[in-house]
Scaffold this motif. Structure first.
Motif, PDB file in Angstrom:
ATOM      1  N   THR A 109       0.908  -1.089  -0.060  1.00  0.00           N
ATOM      2  CA  THR A 109      -0.020  -0.027  -0.039  1.00  0.00           C
ATOM      3  C   THR A 109       1.070   1.365   0.110  1.00  0.00           C
ATOM      4  O   THR A 109       1.929   1.223   0.487  1.00  0.00           O
ATOM      5  CB  THR A 109      -0.972   0.098   1.186  1.00  0.00           C
ATOM      6  OG1 THR A 109      -0.112   0.185   2.429  1.00  0.00           O
ATOM      7  CG2 THR A 109      -1.815  -1.055   1.173  1.00  0.00           C
ATOM      8  N   TYR A 110       0.298   2.413  -0.459  1.00  0.00           N
ATOM      9  CA  TYR A 110       1.134   3.451  -0.363  1.00  0.00           C
ATOM     10  C   TYR A 110       0.197   4.838  -0.199  1.00  0.00           C
ATOM     11  O   TYR A 110      -1.007   4.720  -0.331  1.00  0.00           O
ATOM     12  CB  TYR A 110       1.762   3.747  -2.105  1.00  0.00           C
ATOM     13  CG  TYR A 110       0.936   3.776  -3.081  1.00  0.00           C
ATOM     14  CD1 TYR A 110       0.410   2.598  -3.762  1.00  0.00           C
ATOM     15  CD2 TYR A 110       0.531   5.015  -3.402  1.00  0.00           C
ATOM     16  CE1 TYR A 110      -0.439   2.718  -4.693  1.00  0.00           C
ATOM     17  CE2 TYR A 110      -0.304   5.059  -4.757  1.00  0.00           C
ATOM     18  CZ  TYR A 110      -0.860   4.014  -5.356  1.00  0.00           C
ATOM     19  OH  TYR A 110      -1.572   3.975  -6.368  1.00  0.00           O
ATOM     20  N   SER A 111       0.938   6.027   0.055  1.00  0.00           N
ATOM     21  CA  SER A 111       0.118   6.992   0.315  1.00  0.00           C
ATOM     22  C   SER A 111       0.331   8.141  -0.402  1.00  0.00           C
ATOM     23  O   SER A 111      -0.528   9.175  -0.618  1.00  0.00           O
ATOM     24  CB  SER A 111       0.482   7.761   1.735  1.00  0.00           C
ATOM     25  OG  SER A 111       2.019   7.874   1.695  1.00  0.00           O
ATOM     26  N   ASN A 112       1.303   8.247  -1.333  1.00  0.00           N
ATOM     27  CA  ASN A 112       1.717   9.281  -2.345  1.00  0.00           C
ATOM     28  C   ASN A 112       0.635   9.387  -3.733  1.00  0.00           C
ATOM     29  O   ASN A 112       1.145   8.150  -4.426  1.00  0.00           O
ATOM     30  CB  ASN A 112       3.055   9.354  -2.602  1.00  0.00           C
ATOM     31  CG  ASN A 112       3.333  10.593  -3.583  1.00  0.00           C
ATOM     32  OD1 ASN A 112       2.339  11.263  -4.037  1.00  0.00           O
ATOM     33  ND2 ASN A 112       4.586  11.133  -3.519  1.00  0.00           N
ATOM     34  N   SER A 113      -0.224   9.966  -3.985  1.00  0.00           N
ATOM     35  CA  SER A 113      -0.977   9.720  -5.021  1.00  0.00           C
ATOM     36  C   SER A 113      -0.460  10.152  -6.298  1.00  0.00           C
ATOM     37  O   SER A 113      -0.901   9.984  -7.405  1.00  0.00           O
ATOM     38  CB  SER A 113      -2.358  10.384  -4.763  1.00  0.00           C
ATOM     39  OG  SER A 113      -1.965  11.836  -4.659  1.00  0.00           O
ATOM     40  N   ALA A 114       0.682  10.664  -6.322  1.00  0.00           N
ATOM     41  CA  ALA A 114       1.532  10.954  -7.322  1.00  0.00           C
ATOM     42  C   ALA A 114       2.215   9.864  -8.202  1.00  0.00           C
ATOM     43  O   ALA A 114       2.845  10.119  -9.346  1.00  0.00           O
ATOM     44  CB  ALA A 114       2.516  12.232  -7.074  1.00  0.00           C
ATOM     45  N   PHE A 115       2.247   8.921  -7.405  1.00  0.00           N
ATOM     46  CA  PHE A 115       2.919   7.634  -8.058  1.00  0.00           C
ATOM     47  C   PHE A 115       2.379   7.199  -9.195  1.00  0.00           C
ATOM     48  O   PHE A 115       1.035   6.899  -9.086  1.00  0.00           O
ATOM     49  CB  PHE A 115       3.234   6.555  -6.981  1.00  0.00           C
ATOM     50  CG  PHE A 115       4.238   6.497  -5.889  1.00  0.00           C
ATOM     51  CD1 PHE A 115       3.927   6.471  -4.234  1.00  0.00           C
ATOM     52  CD2 PHE A 115       5.310   7.417  -6.215  1.00  0.00           C
ATOM     53  CE1 PHE A 115       4.675   6.625  -3.410  1.00  0.00           C
ATOM     54  CE2 PHE A 115       6.382   7.404  -4.879  1.00  0.00           C
ATOM     55  CZ  PHE A 115       5.864   7.244  -3.812  1.00  0.00           C
ATOM     56  N   GLN A 116       3.121   7.160 -10.280  1.00  0.00           N
ATOM     57  CA  GLN A 116       2.442   6.494 -11.455  1.00  0.00           C
ATOM     58  C   GLN A 116       2.940   5.140 -12.013  1.00  0.00           C
ATOM     59  O   GLN A 116       2.246   4.378 -12.755  1.00  0.00           O
ATOM     60  CB  GLN A 116       2.579   7.463 -12.711  1.00  0.00           C
ATOM     61  CG  GLN A 116       1.769   8.812 -12.357  1.00  0.00           C
ATOM     62  CD  GLN A 116       2.299   9.767 -13.516  1.00  0.00           C
ATOM     63  OE1 GLN A 116       1.654   9.523 -14.398  1.00  0.00           O
ATOM     64  NE2 GLN A 116       2.907  10.728 -13.404  1.00  0.00           N
ATOM     65  N   TYR A 117       4.364   4.856 -11.715  1.00  0.00           N
ATOM     66  CA  TYR A 117       4.975   3.921 -12.109  1.00  0.00           C
ATOM     67  C   TYR A 117       5.185   2.878 -11.092  1.00  0.00           C
ATOM     68  O   TYR A 117       5.627   3.104  -9.956  1.00  0.00           O
ATOM     69  CB  TYR A 117       6.333   4.184 -12.554  1.00  0.00           C
ATOM     70  CG  TYR A 117       6.296   4.725 -14.219  1.00  0.00           C
ATOM     71  CD1 TYR A 117       5.986   6.000 -14.446  1.00  0.00           C
ATOM     72  CD2 TYR A 117       6.198   3.979 -15.283  1.00  0.00           C
ATOM     73  CE1 TYR A 117       5.780   6.678 -15.391  1.00  0.00           C
ATOM     74  CE2 TYR A 117       6.326   4.709 -16.549  1.00  0.00           C
ATOM     75  CZ  TYR A 117       5.838   6.095 -16.657  1.00  0.00           C
ATOM     76  OH  TYR A 117       5.881   6.515 -17.801  1.00  0.00           O
ATOM     77  N   PHE A 118       4.883   1.445 -11.319  1.00  0.00           N
ATOM     78  CA  PHE A 118       4.959   0.566 -10.087  1.00  0.00           C
ATOM     79  C   PHE A 118       5.684  -0.673 -10.540  1.00  0.00           C
ATOM     80  O   PHE A 118       5.312  -1.232 -11.623  1.00  0.00           O
ATOM     81  CB  PHE A 118       3.303   0.205  -9.744  1.00  0.00           C
ATOM     82  CG  PHE A 118       2.551   1.372  -9.270  1.00  0.00           C
ATOM     83  CD1 PHE A 118       1.825   1.977 -10.401  1.00  0.00           C
ATOM     84  CD2 PHE A 118       2.466   1.728  -8.119  1.00  0.00           C
ATOM     85  CE1 PHE A 118       0.842   3.159  -9.996  1.00  0.00           C
ATOM     86  CE2 PHE A 118       1.791   2.870  -7.613  1.00  0.00           C
ATOM     87  CZ  PHE A 118       1.071   3.601  -8.684  1.00  0.00           C
ATOM     88  N   MET A 119       6.665  -0.814  -9.909  1.00  0.00           N
ATOM     89  CA  MET A 119       7.559  -2.163 -10.063  1.00  0.00           C
ATOM     90  C   MET A 119       7.573  -3.253  -8.902  1.00  0.00           C
ATOM     91  O   MET A 119       7.500  -2.787  -7.729  1.00  0.00           O
ATOM     92  CB  MET A 119       8.883  -1.486 -10.526  1.00  0.00           C
ATOM     93  CG  MET A 119       8.924  -0.753 -11.445  1.00  0.00           C
ATOM     94  SD  MET A 119      10.219   0.390 -11.521  1.00  0.00           S
ATOM     95  CE  MET A 119       9.334   1.914 -10.550  1.00  0.00           C
ATOM     96  N   TRP A 120       7.842  -4.479  -9.341  1.00  0.00           N
ATOM     97  CA  TRP A 120       8.306  -5.653  -8.487  1.00  0.00           C
ATOM     98  C   TRP A 120       9.618  -6.088  -8.859  1.00  0.00           C
ATOM     99  O   TRP A 120      10.046  -6.025 -10.070  1.00  0.00           O
ATOM    100  CB  TRP A 120       7.040  -6.557  -8.652  1.00  0.00           C
ATOM    101  CG  TRP A 120       5.889  -6.249  -8.124  1.00  0.00           C
ATOM    102  CD1 TRP A 120       4.850  -5.773  -8.544  1.00  0.00           C
ATOM    103  CD2 TRP A 120       5.537  -6.397  -6.674  1.00  0.00           C
ATOM    104  NE1 TRP A 120       3.700  -5.666  -7.705  1.00  0.00           N
ATOM    105  CE2 TRP A 120       4.166  -6.064  -6.480  1.00  0.00           C
ATOM    106  CE3 TRP A 120       6.130  -6.831  -5.350  1.00  0.00           C
ATOM    107  CZ2 TRP A 120       3.563  -6.154  -5.270  1.00  0.00           C
ATOM    108  CZ3 TRP A 120       5.466  -6.803  -4.368  1.00  0.00           C
ATOM    109  CH2 TRP A 120       4.286  -6.379  -4.111  1.00  0.00           C
TER     110      TRP A 120
END
Lengths: 110, 113
Positions: B24-35
Motif C-alpha cells: 500500500t502507498y500514500s502518495n497519489s502522485a506515484f504512476q509507475y509501479f514495479m516489482w
C-alpha cells in the motif's frame, strides 16, 4: 540487453585503504544510481547522476565520492571507511522511471 | 507513516500454491509501479512494471495496480521453490531520468517443496 555490470563482486578493505567500485551499462540510459543495502533492508539511495552530472546526493558522508566519467560508466571511490559501511553496494541505471540493477559489490570493512 | 508499506513476512507456502504479495502507498502522485525479486546476496531483478492502474501478466506472474485504493499486488501462480526470494515493491512519481524510486521493505517468500 538490460545488463548492468559491477566490479569487483567482493571487496575487503581496511579503514585506511582507498578503493573504487565500478559500474557499467550499455543500454543508453542517461541516469545512473548508487545504492547501499544492508541485510534484510531495501536499497537505500546514495547518489544519482543524470546526463553525467550529479543531481542527487542523499547526504552521504564525504568518504564516499562518486564519479561519472561518461554516460556508460559510474565509479564510487572509497576512502577511510568505517566498519558500519560494510554492505552490498548496488549500481542501477534507468529508462522511463524503471531502474535496472547490477549484481552488486559486497564490501567488508575491517 | 512510510510512503510505501509492505509486510516483511516471512511468507511460507507449499509448492504449486498461488502467492499474493501486496503493498500500500500514500502518495497519489506515484504512476509507475514495479516489482523486484532479490535472491540472497544478489542485486534486485526487475520482474514486472506497470503504468497507472490495471493488470499486467507475464508467464506465471500477474501485477495489479489499484490507484483508487493505493494498493498494488503481485500474484505468482504455480509457485516453485526457485521463487523463494525477497520481493520488493517499488514506485515512482514521474519518469524524469533522475526520479527517486521508493521501495517497500520487501517480503521474504519461501516455497516449500
Amino acid at each position: 540487453d538490460t545488463e548492468v555490470t559491477q566490479t569487483p563482486k567482493h571487496l575487503v578493505m581496511g579503514m585506511t585503504n582507498k578503493k573504487s567500485l565500478k559500474c557499467e551499462q550499455h543500454m543508453g540510459h542517461r541516469a545512473m544510481y548508487w545504492y547501499k543495502q544492508k541485510a534484510k533492508k531495501p536499497p537505500e539511495l546514495m547518489f544519482v547522476y543524470s546526463y553525467e552530472k550529479l543531481s542527487i546526493n542523499e547526504s552521504v558522508p564525504s568518504r564516499f565520492s562518486p564519479e561519472c566519467p561518461n554516460s556508460s560508466l559510474l565509479n564510487l571511490h572509497l576512502h577511510a571507511l568505517q566498519p558500519e559501511d560494510s554492505a552490498l553496494y548496488l549500481c542501477a541505471s534507468s529508462h522511463r522511471g524503471t531502474q535496472y540493477f547490477g549484481p552488486g559489490t559486497r564490501l567488508l570493512v575491517l | 507513516q512510510k510512503e510505501v508499506e509492505q509486510d516483511p513476512g516471512p511468507l511460507s507456502v507449499p509448492e504449486g500454491a498461488i502467492v499474493s504479495l501486496n503493498c500500500t502507498y500514500s502518495n497519489s502522485a506515484f504512476q509507475y509501479f514495479m516489482w523486484y525479486r532479490q535472491y540472497s546476496r544478489k542485486g534486485p531483478e526487475l520482474l514486472m512494471y506497470t503504468y497507472s492502474s490495471g493488470n499486467k501478466e507475464d508467464g506465471r506472474f500477474t501485477a495489479q495496480v489499484d490507484k483508487s485504493s493505493k494498493y498494488i499486488s503481485l500474484f505468482i501462480r504455480d509457485s516453485q521453490p526457485s521463487d523463494s526470494a525477497t520481493y520488493l515493491c517499488a514506485m515512482i512519481a514521474g519518469y524524469s531520468s533522475a526520479s527517486k524510486i521508493i521501495f517497500g521493505s520487501g517480503t521474504r517468500l519461501s516455497i516449500r517443496p
